[in-house]
Every structure is written in structure tokens, then in C-alpha cells.
Design a protein around this motif. Structure first.
Motif, PDB file in Angstrom:
ATOM      1  N   GLY A 106      11.057  -0.095   5.800  1.00  0.00           N
ATOM      2  CA  GLY A 106       9.619   0.122   5.855  1.00  0.00           C
ATOM      3  C   GLY A 106       8.958   0.181   4.498  1.00  0.00           C
ATOM      4  N   HIS A 107       9.756   0.315   3.432  1.00  0.00           N
ATOM      5  CA  HIS A 107       9.207   0.337   2.072  1.00  0.00           C
ATOM      6  C   HIS A 107       9.642  -0.929   1.351  1.00  0.00           C
ATOM      7  CE1 HIS A 107       8.319   4.579   2.754  1.00  0.00           C
ATOM      8  NE2 HIS A 107       9.557   4.697   3.206  1.00  0.00           N
ATOM      9  N   ALA A 159       3.694  -8.135   8.738  1.00  0.00           N
ATOM     10  CA  ALA A 159       3.864  -8.807   7.455  1.00  0.00           C
ATOM     11  C   ALA A 159       4.035  -7.781   6.346  1.00  0.00           C
ATOM     12  CB  ALA A 159       2.660  -9.711   7.172  1.00  0.00           C
ATOM     13  N   GLY A 160       4.535  -8.231   5.211  1.00  0.00           N
ATOM     14  CA  GLY A 160       4.730  -7.325   4.088  1.00  0.00           C
ATOM     15  C   GLY A 160       3.449  -6.652   3.642  1.00  0.00           C
ATOM     16  N   ASP A 161       2.298  -7.335   3.814  1.00  0.00           N
ATOM     17  CA  ASP A 161       1.018  -6.756   3.399  1.00  0.00           C
ATOM     18  C   ASP A 161       0.353  -5.929   4.495  1.00  0.00           C
ATOM     19  OD1 ASP A 161       0.129  -8.644   5.190  1.00  0.00           O
ATOM     20  OD2 ASP A 161      -1.017  -9.824   3.737  1.00  0.00           O
ATOM     21  N   HIS A 185      -2.833   2.730  17.445  1.00  0.00           N
ATOM     22  CA  HIS A 185      -2.309   4.019  16.991  1.00  0.00           C
ATOM     23  C   HIS A 185      -2.014   4.018  15.492  1.00  0.00           C
ATOM     24  CE1 HIS A 185      -2.153   5.650  20.987  1.00  0.00           C
ATOM     25  NE2 HIS A 185      -1.335   4.701  21.418  1.00  0.00           N
ATOM     26  N   PHE A 186      -1.657   2.858  14.932  1.00  0.00           N
ATOM     27  CA  PHE A 186      -1.294   2.788  13.518  1.00  0.00           C
ATOM     28  C   PHE A 186      -2.145   1.779  12.755  1.00  0.00           C
ATOM     29  CE2 PHE A 186       2.329   4.757  15.458  1.00  0.00           C
ATOM     30  CZ  PHE A 186       2.808   5.631  14.498  1.00  0.00           C
ATOM     31  N   ARG A 214      -2.406   0.715   8.915  1.00  0.00           N
ATOM     32  CA  ARG A 214      -3.023   1.640   7.968  1.00  0.00           C
ATOM     33  C   ARG A 214      -2.072   1.900   6.809  1.00  0.00           C
ATOM     34  NH1 ARG A 214      -4.297   4.917  12.449  1.00  0.00           N
ATOM     35  NH2 ARG A 214      -3.149   6.676  11.609  1.00  0.00           N
ATOM     36  N   PRO A 215      -2.567   1.879   5.574  1.00  0.00           N
ATOM     37  CA  PRO A 215      -1.701   2.126   4.418  1.00  0.00           C
ATOM     38  C   PRO A 215      -0.978   3.469   4.543  1.00  0.00           C
ATOM     39  CG  PRO A 215      -3.844   1.299   3.702  1.00  0.00           C
ATOM     40  CD  PRO A 215      -3.957   1.579   5.179  1.00  0.00           C
TER      41      PRO A 215
END
Length: 690
Positions: free
Chosen positions: A294-295, A490-492, A543-544, A576-577
Motif C-alpha cells: 500500500g506504500h 493506480a499508483g496515483d 468509503h475511501f 483519499r490521500p
């Protein structure tokens, strides 16, 4: 008094290489931590003293170390056969204790991790006698009898956190370190996995060639026990842009190399195998996934077009719903099977290129050279578009006798369940029920029997699909020709779901085929099914998602595949970031197109109606990349082959359809027959009668 150390026990029978393993581990850990090392052989009171030695170790060594105090203990003088001098072992950041009995029952409450080392019996004896032959040989049988008696009453191997097969080839220490990093109580004191990987670089090479994907997979990974081929086997030429995007990349990988790992999760327990070491941890799967993915820890070259930059590949089974609002149901197959790939080949079908990816480790150069040679040997040398078989090599049909499938629900029983689902709808308990059933068969396994690999090649030849896949996890194989994307991140942070609801068969007559396609496009029932799932997924993604970012970019579009026409919609959103990506996947799992709506209450209805686990079917297949990206397909049109180890294999094919208030039970039954046709025809068999 010092802070309490992390205490790791290395246990195992005599000759299993515990001492060497402990010394090597200590040397590696001392690069970053203060380490103390204690050997139980220094405290056993003689050749008859295993039980007494364990007592001395627990009382005089382990207990004070656990409190952060220096341990003072009486050594044993093996030449005088009497108590020797008083020695001390100081606490440190990490304390390694090794020897037979290091993880005995009395010791385990004071340990943070238990490693069980094992070796074949002949190797153990030869190893022990080579080290201490003159003194040990007369007492080998006596000591072995004590070990057997102790283990009969105290099954340490069953309670160990990490198991390692110590082949004395130098690989065990690194394998054990990789495994220990997954233990919550130990990982922070060592090198956390993500931190260790964060220092790695990606080696990437582009080769302008269009290799035969099947031959390339066989050349590189045909002998791998665990391997994954995410196979975009549908020719993207002439497709709509959305369908062409889904068909652009294929990924081929195994769990070999320095960082290769295999992960299996069942009923709240995750087992990670790293080389010859295996670690088992308890806890939810999505929590485990959140800890390792996830990172962004690995950047791809700027001109690299695919979202996958090495990471985890495999499947998530439907029974993981226990973590997302569903009930706890046990399945015969693991709830999740993944490999960590530290090397892979990515085929870009749009540009006719092969990308070779490898973590920059000591073995990367040799593997890249081998991969480069395999690509060259399997390249067609032509820039022509791929055929519908996605392979220029001839594919032999499976040579075994066609299996005879049995349906879990006969026609009358399935129709009765459709009617029961409609009753639940009428009572307001659900709006739509994605009712499934399963076809199962037995077939010979091994030489002359069913070959999952050849079966998959025939399956992809007949039914090319954008999310086809072949997964091999030891004796478990999954062969899928799924057309449906579950979730892409996606990564972004861009997210996309593309549910399919609505199916019609293809027909050889162009006029009839066009009429079937138009019938699907104009069907109020199919549009209603699709729109209900779109609404469900909009809610799941919200939700996210960044508020206001959820949008439906395609609604009820028709896409045609080799054996079926499908109705497809596209929902886009932006994560969301800072939101945990594994939890975003969990929020959407299982795919709403495989449950119905509302999801949680409908899953409970399905548990009652289906009365059986689904396994890998209707879960998800795809990847979780080290750059934070993921791309997962819904596991439909999917054959699961499980080698039972007795010369036979169990075949399972899940099929289903969405039931609404105006469904026709007969039409629902015909729909599952249509959906099963592609896989069954590849096996040379038909839908079971009755």
C-alpha cells in the motif's frame, strides 16, 4: 535493569543445524542490534540430562533475561562430567537461545518467537557426528530417545512460529530473517520488511520483441512449484478503448530469487514461505495485507507503462467475506494464495515489447540474462497482431478422458433456489441475489492424467479474455478466462471498477448473434441488474474516495467475447490521500456483481441458499504492486484443480447469475449453462444432465 529484550528460541532435534543457524542469525542481526546468544548444550547436566537441562535453562537463564536482568548460570563440564564454572548472559536488544528444548512448554510464555529447525534424519546424524563424533557417537541413541520422549509430551513443532528446513547450504539464515519480519512481536526489533525493501532498486530492461507467452512462461517458470501468469489473452486490436486497455499487459512470475515468497491464508491464519522457512501468524488477511502493501517503496522507470512493479500476485477467495461483513465459512482451498515476485516479465501487447523486471539483488544479473534469452527464443519475430489464441504455437487438446461433472444443484433444485431468492426479494430483505452453484468432477492426476497447464492452454485458445490467468500453487491450480475487472487502484490513487451483469451466448450465425447482442442491450431486466450493482459499487468506493470523485463513465455498455456477450459498466473514483489501500480493497470485497445488493444481508441469504463455500470462485485474481498499485479481476469462468495426493484431482467450476423480482427460473438455469459452456467445452465435456 535493562529493557526486556526480544527473545527468539531456535529449537530442533540434534543435528538439525541449530547452532550454526543461531550464530549466522546473530552475525546478521548485530549489524543493527545488540545481540546475546545462549547455547543450551552448555547447561545440560550430562548425556542423560535433557529434562533437567531444560529446567535449569528456564529457571536460571530465561527468567532473568525476560525481566531484563543478567542471567547467572552454572555450566556443565563435559570432560569432567560435573558442574563447571558460573557464567553470565547479559540481556540485549535481541537474545537468541538455541538447543533442544529451547522452546519447551515452560519456556514458551517467555519467548517472543519460536523457530523450529529440521533436517532429514540421516543428515542430522551425519552432521552431529561430524562435529562431535568421538564424544557424541556412543550417546546418540540415548539422547535421541530423550528427545523423542520429550517431543511426544510437548509438540514444539506444532507450536512454532517459524519452520525451516535447514539444508546446510547457507540459505537458512536469510530465509528465517525474511520469515521473522512477519511476526508482529518480533518484526519491529529486526528489519521491518518494508524498510528492508525500501532500500532496494528495480532493474528493468525493455526488449522489443513479441514472445509467444505460453512458451515463455513454460521456459521460465514451467518447473516452478508456485507461479502466476496474469494473461491478457484477448487480442486488443479492434476493441473499444476500455476493453483494449484491459487487454494490454500480461505478467509472468514465480516466487524464486532472493526475495521470493509464497503466502497462503485460511480461516484467520496466514502462512508465509520464504525459501526453506515458513512463518505462521494469526489475524485477518486484509490487516496482514495492509502491513506489507500500500506504500510506494519501488519506483518504475519513467517510460515503463504498466502499473505492476513487482510485488504480490495470486487470488483472494470468496470466504474472505468473513472480514468484510459476511459470515465465517471454511473452504477446502486456501482463502488466499499469493506469491511475492522479486522478478517478472511484463508483456506489452500494444507496443510489442517485453519488460524484464528484477529487484537489484545478487542473483538479479543471472536471472535477467536467462529471461533475455528466453524472450529471444520464444519471440515470433513478426509484428503481426496476436491471434485469438494469443499464441503462435500449436496447442494440443488435453489427452485425458473427458471428466464427467456433477452439479451441486440439479435443475429442479436450482430453480427452487431461484424462487426462494425471489421470495426474499418480495419480503424486502434484498433487491438482487447473485445465486451460484458448482460443478465438480474427479479426474486422474499425474502422468497420463489431467494436466492443468494443458487444460489452461486449451481454455485460453477457446475463450480468450482480458483477465485470463493461470495460477499454480503446488498441488492447487486455477485456470481462469475472466472478462471482468473487480477493482483497479493506480499508483496515483485512481480507482476503477467494471462490473458485468447481463449475459447472452454467442452464435455462429452472424444474424442470430447480432440479435442476441441487441436483445441484451435492450433488456430491462439486465439493465436493472447492472444498475443495481453499479449503485452498490459506487457506495463501496465512496468509503475511501475523495468526496465528489465517484463517477459512472460507462453505463450498460455491451462487450462481446468468444462465447458470450456481456453488459459492462465503469465506475471511477479517486482514493483519499493517506487512506490504507488494503482496506479500500476490503471495502469493495467480494465483488458486488457476485453477491447482489445490499451486500451484507444478501451474503447471509446466499450462505443459506448455497449451503457450501465458493472457494476461489467469485473472489479476485490479480496483483498488489510495490508502487501501491493493484489490479484485480473477478474470479469467474474459473476452473479450480486440486491434486488430492492419492492419484486423483478434484475439479470445481462455479457458475451463477443474478436473480431479481422478475427473473424467470428457467432463464436463470439456462444462463448458468451458458456461462459454464466455455470451460466445459475446453475439457471436452458438457453440462451435467438433470
Amino acid at each position: 535493569m535493562s529493557p526486556a529484550p526480544v527473545i527468539i528460541a531456535i529449537d530442533g532435534r540434534s543435528g538439525s543445524g541449530k547452532t550454526t543457524l543461531a550464530i549466522e542469525l546473530a552475525a546478521r542481526l548485530r549489524e543493527h542490534r545488540k545481540v546475546s546468544l545462549f547455547h543450551l548444550e552448555d547447561i545440560y547436566p550430562g548425556w542423560n540430562g535433557l529434562a533437567a537441562g531444560i529446567d535449569r535453562y528456564v529457571t536460571t537463564v530465561l527468567s532473568p533475561l525476560r525481566r531484563g536482568e543478567t542471567a547467572e548460570w552454572v555450566s556443565w563440564d563435559w570432560e569432567r562430567h560435573y558442574d563447571g564454572e558460573v557464567r553470565t548472559t547479559r540481556p540485549a536488544d535481541v537474545v537468541l537461545v538455541e538447543g533442544v528444548g529451547a522452546a519447551a512448554a515452560a519456556a514458551r510464555p517467555m519467548l517472543d518467537a519460536v523457530i523450529w529447525a529440521d533436517s532429514p534424519d540421516a543428515d542430522r546424524r551425519a552432521r552431529a557426528l561430524a562435529r562431535d563424533g568421538e564424544t557424541y557417537e556412543p550417546f546418540w541413541d540415548q539422547w535421541a530417545a530423550q528427545e523423542a520422549q520429550w517431543l511426544a509430551a510437548d509438540d514444539v513443532p506444532a507450536r512454532a512460529d517459524v519452520h525451516v528446513l535447514n539444508r546446510a547450504d547457507g540459505a537458512a539464515p536469510d530465509d528465517v530473517l525474511h520469515a521473522l519480519q512477519y511476526l508482529p512481536g518480533v518484526g519491529p526489533a529486526l528489519l521491518p520488511e518494508l524498510t528492508a525493501r525500501g532500500g532496494l532498486a528495480l532493474r528493468a530492461e525493455r526488449v522489443d520483441a513479441a514472445p509467444d507467452a505460453a512458451r515463455l512462461f513454460e521456459a521460465l517458470f514451467g518447473g516452478s512449484g508456485n507461479a502466476v501468469w496474469l494473461d491478457s489473452s484477448l487480442d486488443p486490436a479492434g476493441l473499444a478503448p476500455e476493453a483494449a486497455e484491459r487487454s494490454r499487459f500480461s505478467i509472468l512470475a514465480d516466487d524464486g530469487g532472493c526475495f521470493g515468497q509464497a503466502i497462503r491464508h485460511s480461516s484467520g491464519r496466514t502462512r508465509v514461505s520464504a525459501g526453506q522457512a515458513t512463518v505462521t501468524t494469526d489475524g485477518p488477511f486484509f490487516r496482514w495485507l495492509d502491513g506489507v502493501w500500500g506504500h510506494e517503496v519501488l519506483r518504475a522507470p519513467e517510460d515503463y507503462p504498466c502499473g505492476f512493479t513487482l510485488g504480490w500476485l495470486g487470488y483472494l477467495g470468496y470466504e474472505l467475506k468473513r472480514e468484510t461483513g459476511g459470515s465465517d465459512v471454511a473452504a477446502a482451498t486456501p482463502d488466499a494464495c499469493l506469491i511475492f515476485a522479486g522478478r517478472a516479465v511484463v508483456l506489452d501487447h500494444a507496443e510489442g515489447a517485453a519488460w524484464l523486471l528484477a529487484l537489484d539483488t545478487a542473483d538479479a544479473g543471472d536471472w535477467l540474462a536467462a529471461a533475455r534469452a528466453a524472450v529471444a527464443a520464444t519471440a515470433s519475430g513478426a509484428a503481426a497482431p496476436r491471434s485469438t489464441a494469443a499464441s503462435g504455437s500449436p496447442v494440443a487438446a488435453p489427452s485425458f478422458t473427458a471428466p464427467s461433472f456433477t452439479a451441486r444443484d440439479a435443475e429442479a433444485g436450482y430453480k427452487a433456489k431461484v424462487a426462494e431468492a425471489q421470495r426474499e426479494i418480495a419480503e424486502g430483505n434484498t433487491y438482487e441475489v447473485c445465486l451460484t452453484t458448482a460443478l465438480t468432477a474427479a479426474a486422474p492426476a499425474g502422468t497420463g492424467g489431467l494436466d492443468p497447464w494443458q487444460t489452461y492452454l486449451e481454455l485460453r485458445r477457446r475463450n480468450p479474455a482480458p483477465f485470463a490467468s493461470y495460477l499454480r500453487f503446488g498441488g492447487l491450480a486455477v485456470a481462469s478466462t475472466s472478462p471482468e475487472r473487480f477493482l483497479q487502484i493506480a499508483g496515483d490513487g485512481r480507482m476503477r471498477a467494471e462490473p458485468i451483469k447481463g449475459t447472452r451466448r454467442r452464435d455462429a450465425d452472424p444474424g442470430v448473434d447480432a440479435a442476441l447482442r441487441q436483445d441484451l442491450a435492450s433488456s430491462p431486466k439486465d439493465r436493472a441488474e447492472n444498475i443495481m450493482i453499479v449503485d452498490l459499487l459506487r457506495n463501496d468506493l465512496s468509503h475511501f474516495a475523495v468526496p465528489g470523485s465517484v463517477a459512472v463513465s460507462r453505463l450498460c455498455a455491451i462487450e462481446s467475447y468468444a462465447t458470450v456477450h456481456q453488459m459492462v459498466s465503469t465506475i471511477d473514483a479517486r482514493l483519499r490521500p493517506g487512506m490504507p489501500r488494503a482496506e479500500a480493497v476490503a471495502a469493495c470485497f467480494p465483488a458486488g456483481s457476485m453477491t447482489g445488493a445490499p451486500k451484507v444481508s444478501t451474503m447471509a441469504i446466499l450462505d443459506r441458499l448455497e449451503a457450501a463455500p465458493r472457494g476461489a470462485y467469485s473472489g479476485a485474481i490479480g496483483y498488489f504492486s510495490l508502487n501501491g498499485a493493484a489490479d484485480l479481476a473477478v474470479a469467474i469462468r474459473t476452473l479450480v484443480v486440486r491434486d488430492l495426493g492419492d492419484g486423483t484431482a478434484e475439479l470445481s467450476l462455479g457458475v451463477g447469475g443474478a436473480v431479481t423480482a422478475d427473473s424467470s427460473p428457467q432463464e436463470e438455469y439456462e444462463e448458468i449453462r451458458t456461462k459454464a459452456f466455455g470451460v466445459l467445452s475446453a475439457l471436452g465435456t458438457g453440462f451435467p444432465p438433470g
